[in-house]
Design a protein around this motif. Structure first.
Motif, PDB file in Angstrom:
ATOM      1  N   PRO A  83       0.794  -1.238   0.000  1.00 25.58           N
ATOM      2  CA  PRO A  83       0.000   0.000   0.000  1.00 25.58           C
ATOM      3  C   PRO A  83       0.822   1.282   0.000  1.00 25.58           C
ATOM      4  O   PRO A  83       0.350   2.314   0.468  1.00 25.58           O
ATOM      5  CB  PRO A  83      -0.836  -0.136   1.280  1.00 25.58           C
ATOM      6  N   PHE A  84       2.039   1.210  -0.541  1.00 20.48           N
ATOM      7  CA  PHE A  84       2.927   2.359  -0.594  1.00 20.48           C
ATOM      8  C   PHE A  84       3.600   2.411  -1.960  1.00 20.48           C
ATOM      9  O   PHE A  84       3.583   1.431  -2.703  1.00 20.48           O
ATOM     10  CB  PHE A  84       3.946   2.286   0.548  1.00 20.48           C
ATOM     11  N   THR A 143       8.820  -0.230   2.037  1.00 21.63           N
ATOM     12  CA  THR A 143       7.972  -1.421   2.016  1.00 21.63           C
ATOM     13  C   THR A 143       8.025  -2.109   0.661  1.00 21.63           C
ATOM     14  O   THR A 143       8.074  -3.343   0.568  1.00 21.63           O
ATOM     15  CB  THR A 143       6.518  -1.052   2.354  1.00 21.63           C
ATOM     16  N   GLY A 179      -2.017   3.778   3.766  1.00 22.33           N
ATOM     17  CA  GLY A 179      -2.013   2.319   3.721  1.00 22.33           C
ATOM     18  C   GLY A 179      -3.381   1.680   3.780  1.00 22.33           C
ATOM     19  O   GLY A 179      -3.511   0.456   3.594  1.00 22.33           O
ATOM     20  N   THR A 213       2.996  -4.891   4.449  1.00 20.82           N
ATOM     21  CA  THR A 213       2.775  -3.525   4.912  1.00 20.82           C
ATOM     22  C   THR A 213       3.564  -3.246   6.180  1.00 20.82           C
ATOM     23  O   THR A 213       4.280  -4.104   6.679  1.00 20.82           O
ATOM     24  CB  THR A 213       1.270  -3.281   5.138  1.00 20.82           C
ATOM     25  N   SER A 226      -0.390   0.155   9.561  1.00 15.40           N
ATOM     26  CA  SER A 226      -1.591  -0.283   8.846  1.00 15.40           C
ATOM     27  C   SER A 226      -2.440  -1.238   9.672  1.00 15.40           C
ATOM     28  O   SER A 226      -3.660  -1.314   9.484  1.00 15.40           O
ATOM     29  CB  SER A 226      -1.207  -0.989   7.540  1.00 15.40           C
TER      30      SER A 226
END
Length: 342
Positions: free
Chosen positions: A54-55, A61, A90, A110, A114
């Motif tokens: 999510p980055f 990450t 995230g 993650t 998060s």
């Protein structure tokens, strides 16, 4: 029963061998997997696997995810493909995994925020920690508290205790940045300020790199940085004041801990780890964990991973316990500070 209802039911089942959903971590309880779920796990994997990050590409990450995906593709015999799903600190990427089918073909890689912070911080969030099954952490790291060197020199700040004394004499006169509201770096700096009884001014940025640039330029005075900031320290672009772990970092043996700087019992670390949708068969989680552990033990992969933090492998049950402890601890901070985000 529709496939959607089946998936929803599976996500309420046990998420790791010997563990229960994270919401039950402190209390107990049992659940059983449907027989067909066990049967499906026997010949897993049969097709490519997605790893949701999510980055952004190139972020810490993402870098860790690509090292792991390369090794896992070889050991599992199926392509493991990294997909970057950005947004909302995230939340967007984690939400996609939480609502995915618990069949072992969608994972989340993650950071700890998060899982242990976001579900407690955001008023409207489409997932809970219990919607995800822990697999293993991959690395853990403290933050390095770094300051703008010109600002530090001008104000005779050579160590963290100097910064705190200056902040005490100048309420809201010290500016610190973070990668975003509610990020662990934000909460860690806030907790430090409160424990030291000082008032500092928080300026959120959209990611770690902009916060690094801000402290280098003097736009802010200090920041909780990651290991990614080590080259900036070595080049003199930022000044290290303290590390947030219980012990000093081997890479910075002359930089004291926050505890050594006068704040007792202070420790803030973050981890990067893998999770799957809750209800994923325990055998699948164990297969992923075993393969991941082998990669982390491989000298070449370990060398790449260890440039970003301390490499750690924990089985799903142990990882679930870690998440449960940290969730409770950060929940207390969020409640005490009356923090909430839309």
């Amino acid at each position: 029963m529709t496939q959607e209802k089946i998936d929803r039911a599976r996500r309420r089942m046990v998420s790791a061998a010997g563990t229960v959903p994270l919401a039950w971590a402190a209390g107990g309880g049992t659940a059983l997997l449907a027989p067909h779920a066990w049967a499906q796990a026997d010949d897993w994997p049969k097709r490519p696997i997605r790893v949701i990050v999510p980055f952004p590409a190139g972020a810490l990450t993402d870098t860790i995810a690509r090292v792991m995906a390369d090794g896992l593709s070889k050991s599992l015999g199926q392509a493991v493909v990294v997909e970057n799903k950005l947004g909302a600190n995230g939340v967007i990427g984690a939400s996609e995994v939480a609502r995915s089918a618990p069949d072992g073909y969608t994972w989340l890689l993650t950071n700890s925020s998060s899982i242990t912070i976001n579900p407690q911080l955001y008023k409207k969030i489409p997932y809970k920690a219990s919607d995800l099954a822990p697999i293993t952490p991959i690395m853990e790291s403290p933050f390095i508290i770094v300051a703008n060197p010109e600002w530090a020199q001008r104000n005779k700040i050579n160590k963290l205790s100097d910064l705190l004394a200056y902040a005490r004499a100048n309420p809201d006169g010290v500016r610190y940045g973070s990668p975003g509201l509610g990020n662990l770096a934000h909460l860690g700096a806030l907790m430090m300020s409160n424990r030291a009884n000082v008032k500092t001014l928080h300026i959120p940025y959209k990611g770690g790199s902009p916060a690094q640039l801000a402290v280098m330029s003097g736009e802010i005075d200090f920041v909780f940085d990651t290991w990614a900031g080590l080259p900036l320290i070595q080049s003199g672009k930022v000044k290290p004041l303290a590390v947030t772990s219980k012990t000093r970092m081997a890479q910075l043996p002359d930089v004291p801990t926050v505890e050594e700087s006068g704040i007792p019992d202070f420790s803030v670390t973050f981890w990067l780890g893998m999770l799957a949708p809750a209800g994923t068969p325990p055998q699948v989680l164990q297969k992923i964990f075993a393969a991941s552990k082998d990669i982390m033990a491989d000298p070449k992969a370990r060398a790449s991973l260890s440039t970003q933090g301390n490499v750690i492998a924990e089985d799903p049950a142990t990882f679930a316990q870690r998440i449960g402890r940290e969730t409770l601890a950060w929940g207390e901070v969020i409640k005490r500070e009356n923090l909430s985000l839309e």
